[in-house]
Scaffold this active site. Structure first.
Site, short mmCIF file in Angstrom:
data_model
loop_
_atom_site.label_atom_id
_atom_site.label_comp_id
_atom_site.label_asym_id
_atom_site.label_seq_id
_atom_site.Cartn_x
_atom_site.Cartn_y
_atom_site.Cartn_z
N GLU A 197 0.86 -1.05 0.02
CA GLU A 197 -0.08 -0.01 -0.07
C GLU A 197 0.82 1.20 -0.03
O GLU A 197 0.62 2.29 -0.83
CB GLU A 197 -0.92 0.16 1.30
CG GLU A 197 -1.77 -0.92 1.27
CD GLU A 197 -1.26 -2.53 1.92
OE1 GLU A 197 -2.31 -3.05 2.60
OE2 GLU A 197 -0.12 -2.49 2.16
N CYS B 235 -2.43 -3.90 7.14
CA CYS B 235 -1.91 -4.29 8.30
C CYS B 235 -2.17 -3.12 9.38
O CYS B 235 -2.55 -2.02 8.92
CB CYS B 235 -0.33 -4.53 8.42
SG CYS B 235 0.37 -2.97 7.99
N ALA C 126 19.75 -48.22 -9.53
CA ALA C 126 20.15 -49.02 -8.35
C ALA C 126 21.40 -48.74 -7.86
O ALA C 126 21.70 -48.63 -6.70
CB ALA C 126 20.08 -50.48 -8.71
N ARG D 266 11.58 -23.59 -5.72
CA ARG D 266 12.77 -23.50 -4.55
C ARG D 266 12.87 -22.20 -4.00
O ARG D 266 12.87 -22.03 -2.95
CB ARG D 266 14.05 -24.20 -5.23
CG ARG D 266 15.25 -24.35 -4.15
CD ARG D 266 16.49 -24.56 -4.76
NE ARG D 266 16.50 -26.13 -5.46
CZ ARG D 266 17.69 -26.72 -5.84
NH1 ARG D 266 18.68 -25.83 -5.85
NH2 ARG D 266 17.66 -27.81 -6.17
N ASP E 256 25.13 -37.15 -3.45
CA ASP E 256 25.15 -36.32 -4.59
C ASP E 256 26.00 -35.07 -4.47
O ASP E 256 26.22 -34.02 -5.18
CB ASP E 256 23.66 -35.86 -4.95
CG ASP E 256 22.75 -36.88 -5.42
OD1 ASP E 256 23.33 -37.91 -5.87
OD2 ASP E 256 21.54 -36.87 -5.12
N LEU F 213 21.67 -26.88 -3.76
CA LEU F 213 20.33 -26.68 -3.11
C LEU F 213 20.04 -25.37 -2.91
O LEU F 213 19.38 -24.66 -2.12
CB LEU F 213 19.98 -27.30 -1.91
CG LEU F 213 20.09 -29.06 -1.75
CD1 LEU F 213 19.68 -29.62 -0.50
CD2 LEU F 213 19.06 -29.42 -2.97
N ARG G 83 19.71 -21.18 -8.62
CA ARG G 83 20.71 -20.63 -9.42
C ARG G 83 20.09 -20.46 -11.01
O ARG G 83 20.31 -19.51 -11.81
CB ARG G 83 21.72 -21.64 -9.81
CG ARG G 83 22.33 -22.18 -8.53
CD ARG G 83 23.69 -22.90 -8.67
NE ARG G 83 23.32 -24.32 -9.45
CZ ARG G 83 22.71 -25.21 -8.71
NH1 ARG G 83 22.39 -25.07 -7.36
NH2 ARG G 83 22.28 -26.33 -9.45
#
Length: 394
Positions: free
Chosen positions: A57, A83, A174, A194, A210, A214, A217
């Site tokens: 606002e 608010c 596997a 993300r 791995d 995380l 990017r």
């Protein structure tokens, strides 16, 4: 007064503005505001800035002032109730009153206890007409801030579990190889989700297998989510890439002190000691801690162990599944659960959305055992029982 086509158009524009606050305004809600007149002219636009900065606002009022436009007698279309409390910024409802607007159209009431209808009440006391958006606009405003509402109403973040799999449900071979089952388009879309989160959650198995980063990017962002690792026995290697900048990393563990703890703290990692009676991390307690730290949305990218623990314990609110048109045969599945004897004992999921992303299919699903969350609409009752589900994981 019933809402008009102009109201719908302006509220839709305000929602588009609110989307620009993704990865910017957390932990504050994503809010957009348009100020104009009933003849169709627009005087000012704005969306919420970084925490401690101006709200939507105020940005719209400043935009109008910069253009030399008077807003006296104008209408404000805003995606969340203005608010009514003085936090790091003054109350937006008071700013709208001081600007002498005639009308405010609100998409949703704000259940935050220090607002909870007070903003609307103060506008009406000042003689400003207040109307509410149609149901479909309210639903869009609700979805945009689902994590904020979850934290306020349930005292826990909204937990979204992301899975990438083959058509036959394999998340890895596997031998553990999984890069890349899905397409570049799906991976970029995953980074966009993300980017919405205050925290990205993974397990120690994924870190060891791995060594992921995380971070965000593949799409632009202002804020980087905190990376959180569930690591009961502190096996996270200090050189792990997710401990690097940008952003920060927390490790949830069941052990509080060891040589490993000292090495990780030396890397700038904060350790969260949250042991469950079985010696693993208490996942429900972890979500409570994240909520207490103003995390609205948690984006989970983990292996079958942590994914299965969250889903099995009813701690996942949503599943974001990317399914690639490839068959892999033997390999690892979505969850690491004991085999069932009865089909009806399986966890049912409700399909919310299906969309093609590049060559892949993106499914948004709601687990049947997720803790319910109902939006407040025009109501102002923020009270909710504390979150009580349990759940542990390695």
């Amino acid at each position: 007064m019933t809402t008009s086509k102009l109201d719908r158009d302006r509220l839709s524009e305000a929602l588009a503005l609110a989307e620009q606050a993704i990865s910017l305004s957390d932990p504050n809600p994503r809010v957009g505001c348009v100020i104009g007149d009933e003849a169709g002219a627009v005087f000012g636009r704005g969306h919420t800035q970084q925490a401690g900065g101006p709200h939507a606002e105020i940005m719209a009022l400043r935009d109008a002032a910069a253009a030399g436009r008077s807003v006296r007698g104008a209408t404000a279309w805003v995606t969340l109730e203005p608010c009514a409390h003085h936090g790091r910024t003054p109350p937006c409802c008071d700013a709208l009153v001081a600007a002498r607007l005639r009308r405010v159209v609100v998409a949703l009431a704000d259940p935050f206890p220090q607002v909870a209808g007070e903003g609307i009440a103060r506008l009406r006391t000042a003689g400003i007409e207040v109307d509410f958006a149609p149901a479909d606009i309210a639903e869009q405003a609700w979805a945009l801030n689902i994590g904020f509402f979850s934290r306020v109403l349930r005292r826990r973040p909204w937990v979204r579990v992301k899975i990438a799999s083959s058509l036959d449900g394999r998340t890895a071979l596997a031998n553990g190889a999984s890069q890349w089952i899905t397409s570049p388009e799906a991976r970029a879309d995953g980074h966009a989700w993300r980017r919405r989160a205050g925290a990205v959650l993974t397990g120690i198995g994924t870190v060891l297998a791995d060594d992921p980063r995380l971070d965000v990017r593949l799409v632009p962002t202002v804020l980087q989510p905190v990376r959180v690792v569930v690591d009961s026995t502190l096996r996270t290697p200090p050189p792990a890439r997710l401990l690097d900048a940008p952003g920060t990393a927390w490790i949830a563990t069941a052990v509080a002190s060891s040589h490993a703890a000292s090495d990780l703290r030396a890397r700038g990692v904060e350790l969260l000691a949250l042991p469950a009676p079985d010696g693993r991390v208490d996942l429900a307690a972890l979500l409570q801690v994240l909520a207490d730290r103003a995390i609205n949305e948690v984006h989970v990218e983990a292996g079958a162990g942590l994914t299965g623990a969250l889903l099995g314990a009813g701690l996942a609110d949503e599943v974001l599944a990317y399914v690639a048109p490839v068959l892999l045969g033997g390999g690892r599945g979505w969850v690491d659960w004991p085999g069932l004897q009865v089909v009806d004992d399986g966890l049912r999921l409700q399909l919310l959305e299906a969309r093609q992303i590049g060559p892949d299919l993106r499914l948004r699903l709601a687990p049947a055992n997720a803790l319910p969350l109902s939006h407040p609409g025009r109501g102002v009752n923020p009270a909710s029982a504390p979150f009580t589900h349990g759940g542990t994981c390695m």
